[in-house]
Design a protein around this motif. Structure first.
Motif, PDB file in Angstrom:
ATOM      1  N   PHE A   1      42.215  26.492  47.151  1.00 38.03           N
ATOM      2  CA  PHE A   1      41.093  25.810  47.790  1.00 38.03           C
ATOM      3  C   PHE A   1      40.152  26.878  48.342  1.00 38.03           C
ATOM      4  O   PHE A   1      40.609  27.800  49.031  1.00 38.03           O
ATOM      5  CB  PHE A   1      41.573  24.945  48.955  1.00 38.03           C
ATOM      6  N   LEU A   2      38.873  26.766  48.041  1.00 40.32           N
ATOM      7  CA  LEU A   2      37.892  27.744  48.531  1.00 40.32           C
ATOM      8  C   LEU A   2      37.120  27.179  49.715  1.00 40.32           C
ATOM      9  O   LEU A   2      36.929  25.958  49.824  1.00 40.32           O
ATOM     10  CB  LEU A   2      36.900  28.103  47.426  1.00 40.32           C
ATOM     11  N   GLN A   3      36.667  28.082  50.582  1.00 41.82           N
ATOM     12  CA  GLN A   3      35.822  27.651  51.697  1.00 41.82           C
ATOM     13  C   GLN A   3      34.499  27.107  51.163  1.00 41.82           C
ATOM     14  O   GLN A   3      33.995  26.092  51.637  1.00 41.82           O
ATOM     15  CB  GLN A   3      35.585  28.812  52.657  1.00 41.82           C
ATOM     16  N   ASN A   4      33.963  27.772  50.132  1.00 35.55           N
ATOM     17  CA  ASN A   4      32.718  27.341  49.486  1.00 35.55           C
ATOM     18  C   ASN A   4      32.827  27.610  47.990  1.00 35.55           C
ATOM     19  O   ASN A   4      33.314  28.677  47.590  1.00 35.55           O
ATOM     20  CB  ASN A   4      31.510  28.133  50.030  1.00 35.55           C
ATOM     21  N   THR A   5      32.332  26.686  47.184  1.00 35.73           N
ATOM     22  CA  THR A   5      32.408  26.889  45.733  1.00 35.73           C
ATOM     23  C   THR A   5      31.569  28.082  45.293  1.00 35.73           C
ATOM     24  O   THR A   5      31.833  28.657  44.242  1.00 35.73           O
ATOM     25  CB  THR A   5      31.953  25.638  44.966  1.00 35.73           C
TER      26      THR A   5
ATOM     27  N   GLU B   1      37.340  37.393  40.717  1.00 38.82           N
ATOM     28  CA  GLU B   1      37.379  38.847  40.528  1.00 38.82           C
ATOM     29  C   GLU B   1      38.555  39.454  41.287  1.00 38.82           C
ATOM     30  O   GLU B   1      39.202  40.380  40.801  1.00 38.82           O
ATOM     31  CB  GLU B   1      36.060  39.476  40.986  1.00 38.82           C
ATOM     32  N   ARG B   2      38.851  38.927  42.465  1.00 33.42           N
ATOM     33  CA  ARG B   2      39.998  39.420  43.243  1.00 33.42           C
ATOM     34  C   ARG B   2      41.319  38.972  42.618  1.00 33.42           C
ATOM     35  O   ARG B   2      42.292  39.717  42.609  1.00 33.42           O
ATOM     36  CB  ARG B   2      39.938  38.940  44.705  1.00 33.42           C
ATOM     37  N   ILE B   3      41.344  37.764  42.095  1.00 34.18           N
ATOM     38  CA  ILE B   3      42.559  37.249  41.459  1.00 34.18           C
ATOM     39  C   ILE B   3      42.924  38.092  40.244  1.00 34.18           C
ATOM     40  O   ILE B   3      44.098  38.367  39.995  1.00 34.18           O
ATOM     41  CB  ILE B   3      42.414  35.755  41.083  1.00 34.18           C
ATOM     42  N   THR B   4      41.930  38.551  39.494  1.00 33.92           N
ATOM     43  CA  THR B   4      42.221  39.376  38.308  1.00 33.92           C
ATOM     44  C   THR B   4      42.889  40.696  38.690  1.00 33.92           C
ATOM     45  O   THR B   4      43.481  41.350  37.840  1.00 33.92           O
ATOM     46  CB  THR B   4      40.953  39.681  37.476  1.00 33.92           C
ATOM     47  N   GLN B   5      42.816  41.074  39.948  1.00 37.86           N
ATOM     48  CA  GLN B   5      43.460  42.301  40.414  1.00 37.86           C
ATOM     49  C   GLN B   5      44.943  42.093  40.742  1.00 37.86           C
ATOM     50  O   GLN B   5      45.640  43.041  41.064  1.00 37.86           O
ATOM     51  CB  GLN B   5      42.711  42.857  41.625  1.00 37.86           C
TER      52      GLN B   5
ATOM     53  N   ASP C   1      45.326  35.753  51.058  1.00 41.58           N
ATOM     54  CA  ASP C   1      44.598  36.797  51.789  1.00 41.58           C
ATOM     55  C   ASP C   1      43.221  37.117  51.209  1.00 41.58           C
ATOM     56  O   ASP C   1      42.467  37.876  51.814  1.00 41.58           O
ATOM     57  CB  ASP C   1      45.424  38.090  51.842  1.00 41.58           C
ATOM     58  N   ILE C   2      42.892  36.553  50.060  1.00 39.73           N
ATOM     59  CA  ILE C   2      41.579  36.813  49.452  1.00 39.73           C
ATOM     60  C   ILE C   2      40.500  36.156  50.308  1.00 39.73           C
ATOM     61  O   ILE C   2      40.606  34.971  50.657  1.00 39.73           O
ATOM     62  CB  ILE C   2      41.519  36.294  47.999  1.00 39.73           C
ATOM     63  N   GLU C   3      39.485  36.933  50.627  1.00 42.23           N
ATOM     64  CA  GLU C   3      38.363  36.403  51.404  1.00 42.23           C
ATOM     65  C   GLU C   3      37.736  35.220  50.656  1.00 42.23           C
ATOM     66  O   GLU C   3      37.466  35.308  49.459  1.00 42.23           O
ATOM     67  CB  GLU C   3      37.321  37.505  51.603  1.00 42.23           C
ATOM     68  N   GLY C   4      37.551  34.130  51.348  1.00 42.46           N
ATOM     69  CA  GLY C   4      36.963  32.939  50.736  1.00 42.46           C
ATOM     70  C   GLY C   4      37.992  31.879  50.372  1.00 42.46           C
ATOM     71  O   GLY C   4      37.640  30.739  50.118  1.00 42.46           O
TER      72      GLY C   4
END
Length: 159
Positions: free
Chosen positions: A75-79, A87-91, A128-131
């Motif tokens: 779930f994201l704070q904003n789409t 991009e962070r998930i690919t890391q 922990d990913i921002e957003g």
């Protein structure tokens, strides 16, 4: 660009390649009673049309110690943060698949882990990913269906 027309020979070639992407064209040719050159030309045409995209290798992750599979809804704070979060998930190499989705989740991921403790660490990395507002996890008890051929044959029958 219109739909690429496949005939029965193309169907049979694809059928064999799905079973074993490393099968030599000469073996396909012998089974279909055509020349290896014909197989090569047909495969090349299907590659150029974008029907065949590379070839893949299937690993037995259980034998490599990665038998734990979970699906994580993100779930994201904003789409508007979708691209940044992806991009962070690919890391995170343990996230093997990620989809932007509609409905309950903004992003839906498949993860592979060694065990529940490792999965927890991966899920915390996602959290922990921002957003990322929060995540929801479903553990896979067993992969019951993973059959590319059924869909392929259904598509062939519809053509």
């Amino acid at each position: 660009m219109g739909k690429f027309k496949l005939d029965e020979i193309d169907h049979q070639i694809l059928d064999m390649l799905i079973d074993n992407t490393r099968i030599p064209f000469t073996d396909i040719a012998k089974k279909l009673l055509i020349s290896a050159g014909t197989v090569h030309v047909r495969v090349k045409k299907m590659e150029e049309a974008g029907i065949i995209k590379g070839s893949s290798l299937t690993l037995d992750y259980k034998k490599l110690g990665y038998s734990f599979i979970a699906y994580v809804g993100v779930f994201l704070q904003n789409t508007s943060q979708t691209k940044f979060v992806l991009e962070r998930i690919t890391q995170i190499p343990y996230v093997t698949v990620a989809h932007i989705t509609t409905g309950k989740f903004n992003i839906f991921c498949k993860i592979r882990a060694q065990d529940t403790m490792h999965a927890k660490d991966i899920i915390f990395m996602l959290d922990d990913i921002e957003g990322v507002y929060r995540t929801e996890t479903m553990i896979s008890l067993e992969e019951s269906i993973n059959d590319k051929k059924r869909l392929m044959h259904t598509i062939f029958n519809e053509l």
